[in-house]
Design a protein around this motif. Structure first.
Motif, PDB file in Angstrom:
ATOM      1  N   ARG A 106       0.766  -1.054  -0.157  1.00 24.40           N
ATOM      2  CA  ARG A 106       0.010  -0.095   0.121  1.00 24.40           C
ATOM      3  C   ARG A 106       0.925   1.113   0.035  1.00 24.40           C
ATOM      4  NH1 ARG A 106      -2.831  -2.742   4.111  1.00 24.40           N
ATOM      5  NH2 ARG A 106      -5.281  -3.043   3.763  1.00 24.40           N
ATOM      6  N   ARG A 107       0.395   2.357  -0.756  1.00 24.07           N
ATOM      7  CA  ARG A 107       1.215   3.658  -0.503  1.00 24.07           C
ATOM      8  C   ARG A 107       0.789   4.116   0.765  1.00 24.07           C
ATOM      9  NH1 ARG A 107      -0.653   8.582  -4.473  1.00 24.07           N
ATOM     10  NH2 ARG A 107      -1.829   8.900  -2.606  1.00 24.07           N
ATOM     11  N   LYS A 108       1.913   4.815   1.509  1.00 26.04           N
ATOM     12  CA  LYS A 108       1.869   5.580   2.599  1.00 26.04           C
ATOM     13  C   LYS A 108       2.170   6.987   2.408  1.00 26.04           C
ATOM     14  CE  LYS A 108       2.776   5.041   7.666  1.00 26.04           C
ATOM     15  NZ  LYS A 108       3.642   4.399   8.456  1.00 26.04           N
ATOM     16  N   GLY A 109       1.361   7.723   2.660  1.00 25.67           N
ATOM     17  CA  GLY A 109       1.684   9.265   2.681  1.00 25.67           C
ATOM     18  C   GLY A 109       0.828  10.071   1.730  1.00 25.67           C
ATOM     19  N   ASP A 110       0.812  11.351   2.001  1.00 22.48           N
ATOM     20  CA  ASP A 110      -0.164  12.044   0.987  1.00 22.48           C
ATOM     21  C   ASP A 110       0.856  13.030   0.145  1.00 22.48           C
ATOM     22  OD1 ASP A 110      -2.392  11.138   1.873  1.00 22.48           O
ATOM     23  OD2 ASP A 110      -2.406  12.673   3.829  1.00 22.48           O
ATOM     24  N   ALA A 111       2.195  12.887   0.356  1.00 23.39           N
ATOM     25  CA  ALA A 111       3.056  13.823  -0.337  1.00 23.39           C
ATOM     26  C   ALA A 111       4.482  13.102  -0.516  1.00 23.39           C
ATOM     27  CB  ALA A 111       3.137  15.067  -0.152  1.00 23.39           C
ATOM     28  N   GLN A 112       5.206  13.363  -1.764  1.00 21.69           N
ATOM     29  CA  GLN A 112       6.441  12.676  -1.979  1.00 21.69           C
ATOM     30  C   GLN A 112       7.313  13.181  -0.859  1.00 21.69           C
ATOM     31  OE1 GLN A 112       6.705  13.583  -6.235  1.00 21.69           O
ATOM     32  NE2 GLN A 112       7.381  11.542  -6.215  1.00 21.69           N
ATOM     33  N   PRO A 113       8.269  12.488  -0.339  1.00 22.96           N
ATOM     34  CA  PRO A 113       8.543  11.056  -0.792  1.00 22.96           C
ATOM     35  C   PRO A 113       7.473  10.006  -0.032  1.00 22.96           C
ATOM     36  CG  PRO A 113      10.135  11.472   1.158  1.00 22.96           C
ATOM     37  CD  PRO A 113       9.257  12.706   0.948  1.00 22.96           C
ATOM     38  N   TYR A 114       6.763   9.065  -0.754  1.00 23.76           N
ATOM     39  CA  TYR A 114       6.144   8.148  -0.484  1.00 23.76           C
ATOM     40  C   TYR A 114       6.691   6.976   0.128  1.00 23.76           C
ATOM     41  CZ  TYR A 114       2.468  10.703  -3.260  1.00 23.76           C
ATOM     42  OH  TYR A 114       1.818  11.718  -3.840  1.00 23.76           O
ATOM     43  N   THR A 115       5.835   5.844   1.045  1.00 21.91           N
ATOM     44  CA  THR A 115       6.681   4.679   1.386  1.00 21.91           C
ATOM     45  C   THR A 115       5.821   3.547   0.800  1.00 21.91           C
ATOM     46  OG1 THR A 115       5.768   4.806   3.503  1.00 21.91           O
ATOM     47  CG2 THR A 115       8.214   5.510   2.992  1.00 21.91           C
ATOM     48  N   TYR A 116       6.066   2.535   0.487  1.00 21.68           N
ATOM     49  CA  TYR A 116       5.258   1.341   0.224  1.00 21.68           C
ATOM     50  C   TYR A 116       5.117   0.491   1.308  1.00 21.68           C
ATOM     51  CZ  TYR A 116       5.262   3.088  -4.664  1.00 21.68           C
ATOM     52  OH  TYR A 116       5.204   3.749  -5.778  1.00 21.68           O
ATOM     53  N   GLU A 117       4.074   0.515   2.047  1.00 19.15           N
ATOM     54  CA  GLU A 117       3.778  -0.082   3.405  1.00 19.15           C
ATOM     55  C   GLU A 117       3.181  -1.566   3.029  1.00 19.15           C
ATOM     56  OE1 GLU A 117       1.539   1.177   7.375  1.00 19.15           O
ATOM     57  OE2 GLU A 117       0.189   0.818   5.619  1.00 19.15           O
ATOM     58  N   GLY A 118       4.022  -2.517   3.518  1.00 20.12           N
ATOM     59  CA  GLY A 118       3.768  -3.911   3.596  1.00 20.12           C
ATOM     60  C   GLY A 118       4.455  -4.605   2.164  1.00 20.12           C
ATOM     61  N   MET A 119       5.536  -3.928   1.978  1.00 20.48           N
ATOM     62  CA  MET A 119       6.309  -4.459   0.888  1.00 20.48           C
ATOM     63  C   MET A 119       6.977  -5.869   1.110  1.00 20.48           C
ATOM     64  SD  MET A 119       9.280  -2.725  -1.477  1.00 20.48           S
ATOM     65  CE  MET A 119       8.167  -1.433  -2.381  1.00 20.48           C
ATOM     66  N   GLU A 120       7.531  -5.922   2.499  1.00 18.71           N
ATOM     67  CA  GLU A 120       8.037  -7.118   2.957  1.00 18.71           C
ATOM     68  C   GLU A 120       7.150  -8.108   2.930  1.00 18.71           C
ATOM     69  OE1 GLU A 120       7.766  -4.242   4.614  1.00 18.71           O
ATOM     70  OE2 GLU A 120       9.630  -3.525   4.732  1.00 18.71           O
ATOM     71  N   ARG A 121       5.813  -7.929   3.302  1.00 14.78           N
ATOM     72  CA  ARG A 121       5.003  -8.965   3.171  1.00 14.78           C
ATOM     73  C   ARG A 121       4.776  -9.580   1.755  1.00 14.78           C
ATOM     74  NH1 ARG A 121      -0.590  -7.522   5.633  1.00 14.78           N
ATOM     75  NH2 ARG A 121      -0.994  -9.654   4.946  1.00 14.78           N
ATOM     76  N   GLY A 122       4.719  -8.473   0.756  1.00 15.97           N
ATOM     77  CA  GLY A 122       4.586  -8.772  -0.473  1.00 15.97           C
ATOM     78  C   GLY A 122       5.721  -9.895  -1.099  1.00 15.97           C
ATOM     79  N   PHE A 123       6.813  -9.442  -0.772  1.00 16.39           N
ATOM     80  CA  PHE A 123       8.110 -10.164  -1.216  1.00 16.39           C
ATOM     81  C   PHE A 123       8.253 -11.385  -0.635  1.00 16.39           C
ATOM     82  CE2 PHE A 123      10.202  -5.852  -2.372  1.00 16.39           C
ATOM     83  CZ  PHE A 123       9.845  -6.149  -3.666  1.00 16.39           C
ATOM     84  N   GLU A 124       7.650 -11.691   0.699  1.00 19.03           N
ATOM     85  CA  GLU A 124       7.570 -12.897   1.326  1.00 19.03           C
ATOM     86  C   GLU A 124       6.683 -13.857   0.641  1.00 19.03           C
ATOM     87  OE1 GLU A 124       6.376 -12.338   5.420  1.00 19.03           O
ATOM     88  OE2 GLU A 124       8.421 -11.459   5.952  1.00 19.03           O
ATOM     89  N   ARG A 125       5.573 -13.160   0.102  1.00 23.39           N
ATOM     90  CA  ARG A 125       4.666 -14.267  -0.629  1.00 23.39           C
ATOM     91  C   ARG A 125       5.206 -14.768  -1.913  1.00 23.39           C
ATOM     92  NH1 ARG A 125       2.002 -18.148  -1.907  1.00 23.39           N
ATOM     93  NH2 ARG A 125       0.037 -17.943  -3.197  1.00 23.39           N
TER      94      ARG A 125
END
Length: 316
Positions: A106-125
């Motif tokens: 998920r994208r986290k933040g309303d302005a740059q720089p953004y972070t991608y929350e949950g990316m670790e879980r995505g890569f684990e899958r």
């Protein structure tokens, strides 16, 4: 059981990892790419059918995992070409706002720089799917939108020395190399899967545009894996600048260790039934595998050999 000529297992398949977009699932992506699957099965049949690949005589297998992050209706917010976030993946039938809505992050933040929350879980899958097929590895990965971005990342993570790039970047505040992609044999730490031979990004993008400092190690040094980039000329969900940022992060040239760019006259969808796109994809895969035009017997009936992608009437 092996073939008599080069000892390649007779049931060895051209296995491709299929990564769906934001708000989709493996099941919905498989349905949306049904026409593409049928075309690829025809292009890469099992031996001894004409056109089969000598290196993969068992035919084709597409694997469709589902991302681990289940999305709520509030997560499904369509984005414009100017918004650097994930946004909803919109096909010809509109956004996939349904019970089977998942994301790799998920994208986290309303302005740059953004972070991608949950990316670790995505890569684990993704890593778990790669490990499940470690004895018969994937040849390539194809992704759409967020899955297209992930396809580039997966190809990058599996390349030699990429972990060193992450360690260098981490010392400057960059992302840590995903633990799920590390295979500890007890003697030496390796990746959970061999490098991909090719990757295909459909309406994908570079995470570096969201947060260059955090995600730059995916793209510096440049991705060496052969990549095909497919962009829609009227895509208003993922802007061309975001997709071209990923293109620029890959090595130049064509064929092995190179990149190609194909535009289709449409919006934010994978053109699975467009003949020009399918032909470009088939020829790209054949070129990368070194079996241009088919290493099996020539098609019967005097059929013409498929055109090379660069000779087709499609803009690159």
């Amino acid at each position: 059981m092996t073939t008599s000529n080069d000892q390649v297992p007779a049931d060895r398949k051209l296995r491709i990892l299929m990564l769906h977009g934001f708000t989709q699932s493996g099941h919905s992506f498989e349905i949306k790419t049904k026409a593409l699957k049928k075309s690829l099965e025809k292009a890469f049949p099992a031996a001894p059918k004409p056109g089969h690949l000598k290196e993969y005589p068992g035919g084709l297998e597409l694997v469709y995992p589902t991302a681990p992050i289940r999305l709520d209706p509030d997560d499904v917010v369509p984005s414009s070409s100017s918004a650097p976030g994930a946004g909803a993946d919109v096909g010809k039938d509109g956004p996939d706002v349904q019970s089977e809505s998942y994301g790799w992050w998920r994208r986290k933040g309303d302005a740059q720089p953004y972070t991608y929350e949950g990316m670790e879980r995505g890569f684990e899958r993704i890593a778990s799917v790669l490990q499940e097929h470690s004895t018969e590895p994937f040849a390539g990965v194809i992704g759409f939108s967020q899955g297209g971005a992930a396809a580039g990342m997966v190809a990058s993570l599996l390349e030699p020395d990429r972990r060193h790039a992450f360690e260098t970047a981490q010392a400057k505040g960059g992302m840590r190399y995903p633990d799920s992609f590390v295979k500890d044999t007890g003697y030496i730490e390796e990746t959970v899967h061999p490098p991909m031979r090719f990757a295909v990004s459909n309406s994908g993008f570079s995470a570096a545009m969201a947060n260059a400092g955090l995600y730059q190690a995916f793209y510096e040094p440049k991705i060496m894996t052969s990549m095909l980039h497919v962009l829609g000329t009227v895509d208003t969900v993922v802007g061309e600048d975001r997709s071209l940022k990923l293109v620029e992060s890959c090595v130049g040239g064509s064929g092995e260790g190179g990149k190609r760019v194909v535009y289709h006259p449409g919006g934010h969808f994978l053109p699975s039934s467009q003949k020009a796109y399918v032909a470009a994809l088939v020829n790209f895969i054949r070129d990368v595998l070194g079996e241009d035009g088919g290493s099996g017997d020539a098609p019967a009936g005097g059929e013409k050999k498929e055109e090379r992608a660069e000779d087709m009437d499609v803009p690159f």
